[in-house]
Design a protein around this motif. Structure first.
Motif, mmCIF file in Angstrom:
data_model
loop_
_atom_site.group_PDB
_atom_site.id
_atom_site.type_symbol
_atom_site.label_atom_id
_atom_site.label_comp_id
_atom_site.label_asym_id
_atom_site.label_seq_id
_atom_site.Cartn_x
_atom_site.Cartn_y
_atom_site.Cartn_z
ATOM 1 N N ALA A 25 9.757 2.264 -0.991
ATOM 2 C CA ALA A 25 8.223 1.527 0.190
ATOM 3 C C ALA A 25 7.557 2.845 1.279
ATOM 4 C CB ALA A 25 8.302 0.446 0.397
ATOM 5 N N SER A 59 4.686 2.921 1.702
ATOM 6 C CA SER A 59 4.101 2.804 2.209
ATOM 7 C C SER A 59 4.310 2.404 3.984
ATOM 8 C CB SER A 59 2.569 1.775 1.674
ATOM 9 O OG SER A 59 1.799 3.089 1.046
ATOM 10 N N ILE A 60 5.632 1.456 3.985
ATOM 11 C CA ILE A 60 6.023 0.372 4.802
ATOM 12 C C ILE A 60 5.618 1.644 6.358
ATOM 13 C CG2 ILE A 60 7.736 -0.417 5.681
ATOM 14 C CD1 ILE A 60 6.671 -2.130 3.959
ATOM 15 N N CYS A 87 3.401 -3.169 5.089
ATOM 16 C CA CYS A 87 2.825 -2.443 4.986
ATOM 17 C C CYS A 87 1.690 -2.126 4.528
ATOM 18 C CB CYS A 87 3.059 -2.672 2.888
ATOM 19 S SG CYS A 87 2.123 -1.151 1.659
ATOM 20 N N ARG A 88 1.239 -0.606 5.684
ATOM 21 C CA ARG A 88 -0.511 0.068 5.802
ATOM 22 C C ARG A 88 -0.562 0.989 5.580
ATOM 23 N NH1 ARG A 88 -1.905 2.031 10.263
ATOM 24 N NH2 ARG A 88 -0.597 3.644 11.283
ATOM 25 N N ASP A 148 -3.099 2.420 0.977
ATOM 26 C CA ASP A 148 -2.887 2.415 -0.610
ATOM 27 C C ASP A 148 -2.915 1.514 -1.081
ATOM 28 O OD1 ASP A 148 -1.611 1.837 -2.746
ATOM 29 O OD2 ASP A 148 0.422 2.886 -2.362
ATOM 30 N N CYS A 156 -0.515 -2.356 -0.863
ATOM 31 C CA CYS A 156 -0.431 -2.894 0.704
ATOM 32 C C CYS A 156 -1.067 -3.681 0.004
ATOM 33 C CB CYS A 156 -0.389 -1.641 1.489
ATOM 34 S SG CYS A 156 0.499 -0.884 1.561
ATOM 35 N N TYR A 157 -1.816 -4.152 -0.774
ATOM 36 C CA TYR A 157 -2.829 -6.047 -0.423
ATOM 37 C C TYR A 157 -1.970 -6.696 -1.339
ATOM 38 C CZ TYR A 157 -6.467 -8.870 -1.280
ATOM 39 O OH TYR A 157 -6.934 -10.157 -1.025
ATOM 40 N N ARG A 160 -1.176 -11.937 5.220
ATOM 41 C CA ARG A 160 -0.038 -11.522 4.247
ATOM 42 C C ARG A 160 -0.759 -12.463 3.031
ATOM 43 N NH1 ARG A 160 4.904 -12.524 7.694
ATOM 44 N NH2 ARG A 160 5.340 -10.804 8.948
ATOM 45 N N TYR A 185 -5.360 -0.878 4.639
ATOM 46 C CA TYR A 185 -5.165 -2.260 3.470
ATOM 47 C C TYR A 185 -3.764 -2.093 5.267
ATOM 48 C CZ TYR A 185 -6.956 -1.614 -0.466
ATOM 49 O OH TYR A 185 -7.786 -1.745 -1.272
ATOM 50 N N TYR A 186 -3.215 -4.067 5.094
ATOM 51 C CA TYR A 186 -2.820 -3.822 6.486
ATOM 52 C C TYR A 186 -1.884 -5.835 6.211
ATOM 53 C CZ TYR A 186 -0.407 -4.290 11.378
ATOM 54 O OH TYR A 186 0.624 -4.760 11.897
ATOM 55 N N ASP A 187 -0.184 -5.275 6.070
ATOM 56 C CA ASP A 187 0.628 -6.545 5.747
ATOM 57 C C ASP A 187 0.124 -7.181 4.717
ATOM 58 O OD1 ASP A 187 2.781 -8.199 6.163
ATOM 59 O OD2 ASP A 187 1.807 -9.597 7.750
#
Length: 322
Positions: free
Chosen positions: A36, A38-39, A46-47, A50, A53-54, A164, A270-272
């Motif tokens: 992962a 993008s973690i 994941c943010r 990318d 991450c959605y 989330r 993108y965030y979490d």
């Protein structure tokens, strides 16, 4: 965040990148190993830019096009927020609640219904009713409920779970002065926090990226703001706009070290599992008024509305290419 913690954060990010590179290409890797890249190891989410991450779970597929404007302040209150409002959802607005009324008008003119509140229990209990939540200069411990004497994390938990589910978050101006003691929120802002600002002054905003949120916004426009300096400085985001520091008046009020050559004022990530669109702009009353003759007000309002549309999923999100 102290120096040692920041060093660990950067080391962790480098480790994640190297893990991602190791997982690319060849077919000899363990098929059970999940890479992962993008973690973010500091925020443990994941943010970034990318789309992987959605969390495209369709949680809001049948929700109305409605946003929640949240303007609760637990510290210094910006003048354009006006008098604190009563508890509950959609309390009567005072004549001086200019920022909230301006946002409501802007969204409704764009075909988006808007509710508003300064009641933290609305965040805790109703946030999932909205395709986007807009933190409008809501500052300091804005998610703290003074009425709760035991566990006090209901609103924080609700915001985290909302992201989330694929929710949309928009942070305006002093939303960067909020929740300093909650690392998750700092990450939501793009690994950024308010540090300080020079005097409210004129300067030119320069659009950096071709993105749905910047479409039709002048490539350069005069504006007036406090031009927030940030520590930490945003990382792993798509920068959308900056202030041309050579145009700041007066120049003698220098930016915080590190901001002189590149001083961003808007970005997305993108965030979490959710989408976040951020801008440090929005200090002045005239920036939110209809038919305002204040510098750059119409360009700024267009930028904000289009940012909100993008986190709601009404337009593509964070697809800037330059």
């Amino acid at each position: 965040m102290n120096t040692s913690a920041r060093a660990l954060h950067l080391a962790g990010m480098l480790s994640a990148i190297l893990m991602g590179l190791a997982g690319c290409g060849g077919g000899d890797s363990d098929p059970q190993t999940v890479v992962a890249p993008s973690i973010d190891p500091y925020y443990n989410v994941c943010r970034g830019v990318d789309p992987a991450c959605y969390n495209d779970w369709g949680a809001f597929a049948n929700s109305p096009n409605r946003v929640l404007i949240y303007s609760r302040t637990a510290g210094p209150r910006h003048a354009n927020l006006g008098t604190p409002m009563a508890a509950g959802l959609n309390p009567a607005m005072n004549a001086d609640n200019v920022m909230q009324a301006g946002l409501k008008r802007m969204f409704e003119e764009a075909g988006i219904a808007a509710d508003w509140t300064e009641d933290v229990t609305v965040i805790a209990n109703r946030i999932n009713n909205y395709k986007a939540v807009v933190f409008a200069s809501s500052n300091r411990d804005t998610l703290w409920n003074e009425a709760v004497t035991t566990s006090n994390d209901a609103a924080r938990t609700a915001l985290r779970n909302y992201m989330r589910r694929g929710g949309g978050f928009v942070g305006l101006h002093n939303a960067f002065g909020a929740e300093y003691n909650w690392p998750y929120y700092e990450g939501l802002l793009g690994n950024a926090n308010f540090y300080n600002h020079a005097p409210n002054r004129n300067g030119d905003v320069q659009i950096l990226a071709d993105d749905p949120s910047t479409q039709g916004v002048p490539a350069r426009f005069a504006f007036q703001d406090e031009w927030y300096n940030l520590t930490p400085f945003p990382t792993n985001v798509k920068f959308l706009a900056k202030v041309d520091t050579a145009t700041l008046d007066p120049l003698t009020a220098s930016p915080h070290p590190g901001h002189k050559d590149f001083h961003p004022v808007a970005w997305c990530q993108y965030y979490d599992g959710g989408r976040a669109w951020l801008t440090t702009l929005g200090h002045n009353t005239h920036s939110f008024q209809a038919n305002s003759e204040g510098p750059g007000a119409q360009a700024f309002q267009k930028l904000v509305v289009q940012g909100v549309k993008s986190v709601m999923g009404l337009t593509p999100f964070c697809t800037a290419t330059k």
